[in-house]
Design an enzyme around this catalytic site. Structure first.
Site, PDB file in Angstrom:
ATOM      1  NE  ARG A 240      -6.311   0.902  -6.829  1.00  0.00           N
ATOM      2  CZ  ARG A 240      -6.683   0.672  -5.575  1.00  0.00           C
ATOM      3  NH1 ARG A 240      -6.359   1.478  -4.623  1.00  0.00           N
ATOM      4  NH2 ARG A 240      -7.433  -0.354  -5.312  1.00  0.00           N
TER       5      ARG A 240
ATOM      6  CG  HIS B  55      -5.811   0.856   2.044  1.00  0.00           C
ATOM      7  ND1 HIS B  55      -6.585  -0.205   1.648  1.00  0.00           N
ATOM      8  CD2 HIS B  55      -5.925   1.792   1.069  1.00  0.00           C
ATOM      9  CE1 HIS B  55      -7.139   0.061   0.476  1.00  0.00           C
ATOM     10  NE2 HIS B  55      -6.761   1.273   0.097  1.00  0.00           N
TER      11      HIS B  55
ATOM     12  CG  HIS C  43     -10.892   2.362   1.648  1.00  0.00           C
ATOM     13  ND1 HIS C  43     -10.038   3.387   2.009  1.00  0.00           N
ATOM     14  CD2 HIS C  43     -10.468   1.944   0.436  1.00  0.00           C
ATOM     15  CE1 HIS C  43      -9.160   3.590   1.050  1.00  0.00           C
ATOM     16  NE2 HIS C  43      -9.381   2.710   0.082  1.00  0.00           N
TER      17      HIS C  43
ATOM     18  CG  ASP D 225      -8.631  -0.869  -2.451  1.00  0.00           C
ATOM     19  OD1 ASP D 225      -8.928   0.289  -2.121  1.00  0.00           O
ATOM     20  OD2 ASP D 225      -7.456  -1.282  -2.557  1.00  0.00           O
TER      21      ASP D 225
HETATM   22  C1  SIN Z   1      -6.106   3.836  -2.140  1.00  0.00           C
HETATM   23  O1  SIN Z   1      -7.013   3.846  -1.322  1.00  0.00           O
HETATM   24  O2  SIN Z   1      -5.986   2.950  -2.959  1.00  0.00           O
HETATM   25  C2  SIN Z   1      -5.058   4.938  -2.120  1.00  0.00           C
HETATM   26  C3  SIN Z   1      -4.022   4.683  -1.096  1.00  0.00           C
HETATM   27  C4  SIN Z   1      -2.954   5.743  -1.101  1.00  0.00           C
HETATM   28  O3  SIN Z   1      -2.939   6.588  -1.997  1.00  0.00           O
HETATM   29  O4  SIN Z   1      -2.105   5.723  -0.223  1.00  0.00           O
END
Ligand code: SIN
Length: 283
Positions: free
Chosen positions: A274, A259, A107, A109
């Site tokens: 995050r 990612h 995806h 974000d």
């Molecule tokens: C996310 O999709 O923001 C999480 C990525 C991760 O935990 O590696």
């Protein structure tokens, strides 16, 4: 992407980690007072390499927030609750007994927002003894490696992005339930090929996590072409894989990168902090 880094950076060291995208930045203490010249070079490396990594950092939530503010405006993450002491930091957590991780599956974000985030910065607090890597994919190259005919067709299409596609929403369900928060249904339309506002390059901007169909097409009609794009845009040669250690940072550009958090560490806890940086309207 520049092939020769020599002479391009004076204040930081930039070490590419793969042919497609990704570079490790050395010589930076993210908790320190960094000159504007250093920040400008980090931003240049971020634009050149799409996702950048830092190792061996030691950041409190407020220090991480301060570092991220040098690159943009932190925003609340729509589906997850932030830390009580620092609400703009969202814990991304999977506990040892849990099955489903957050962000597992390809995806970009929150593309279901009208203005999806420009970037995300993840800081590793607690890492399983093995596994839990994150894979990134270059969406400039995904677009550029399509035929001219398909690129022309995609240039005229708009994608409908939603927060409720089953696979992606499942990855947030446990956290929402624990917080007693109902899943919001959010939908936004964005060009299937967007032009990056800083580099001027075109990137493929559909993703398996959130893109449900093309505007004016049914889901059934959209599926064959979307399925083709979903597999094309994450081919191994378009990707890099990051192995975390406590204190690692990954900082990626959601406008041209996808990612996928690999869920292969059953029985162990993984905790990341995050920050999400606000973006513009994709064009
Ligand atoms: C996310 O999709 O923001 C999480 C990525 C991760 O935990 O590696």
């Amino acid at each position: 992407m520049p092939r020769n880094e020599a002479g391009r950076y004076r204040h930081i060291e930039v070490h590419p980690v793969a042919g497609a995208l990704g570079a490790e930045i050395r010589g930076v203490n993210a908790a320190g007072a960094l000159d504007d010249a250093v920040i400008a070079e980090i931003r240049q490396a971020f634009l050149d390499h799409l996702v950048i990594f830092f190792r061996d950092q030691k950041l409190t939530p407020h220090e991480q927030l301060a570092f991220s503010r040098r690159f943009g405006e932190p925003m609340e993450y729509p589906q997850l609750k932030g830390l009580t002491e620092c609400p703009l930091i969202t814990p991304v957590i999977k506990l040892a007994h849990e099955q489903i991780n957050c962000g597992g599956g390809w995806h970009s974000d929150t593309t279901y927002l009208a203005q999806p985030p420009m970037a995300s910065m993840l800081y590793a607090v607690e890492i399983p003894p093995y596994g839990g890597d994150t894979i990134f994919a270059n969406q400039y190259t995904a677009y550029e490696t399509l035929s001219e005919g398909l690129r022309r067709a995609l240039d005229g299409l708009v994608g409908v992005n939603t927060s409720t596609k089953a696979d992606a929403s499942k990855t947030r369900e446990d956290r929402l339930k624990a917080a007693g928060v109902a899943m919001k249904v959010l939908t936004s339309e964005h060009p299937v090929a967007r032009t990056h506002p800083e580099t001027g390059r075109k990137a493929l901007y559909v993703n398996q996590g959130h893109t449900a169909r093309f505007k004016g097409w049914t889901e059934e009609e959209s599926r064959p072409l979307l399925d083709y794009l979903f597999q094309h845009q994450v081919r191994p040669e378009l990707t890099c894989r990051f192995q975390w250690q406590p204190g690692s940072i990954a900082f990626w550009d959601n406008r041209c990168v996808q990612h996928n958090a690999v869920n292969d560490y059953a029985g162990f806890k993984r905790l990341m902090h995050r920050v999400t940086l606000a973006g513009d309207t994709p064009r």
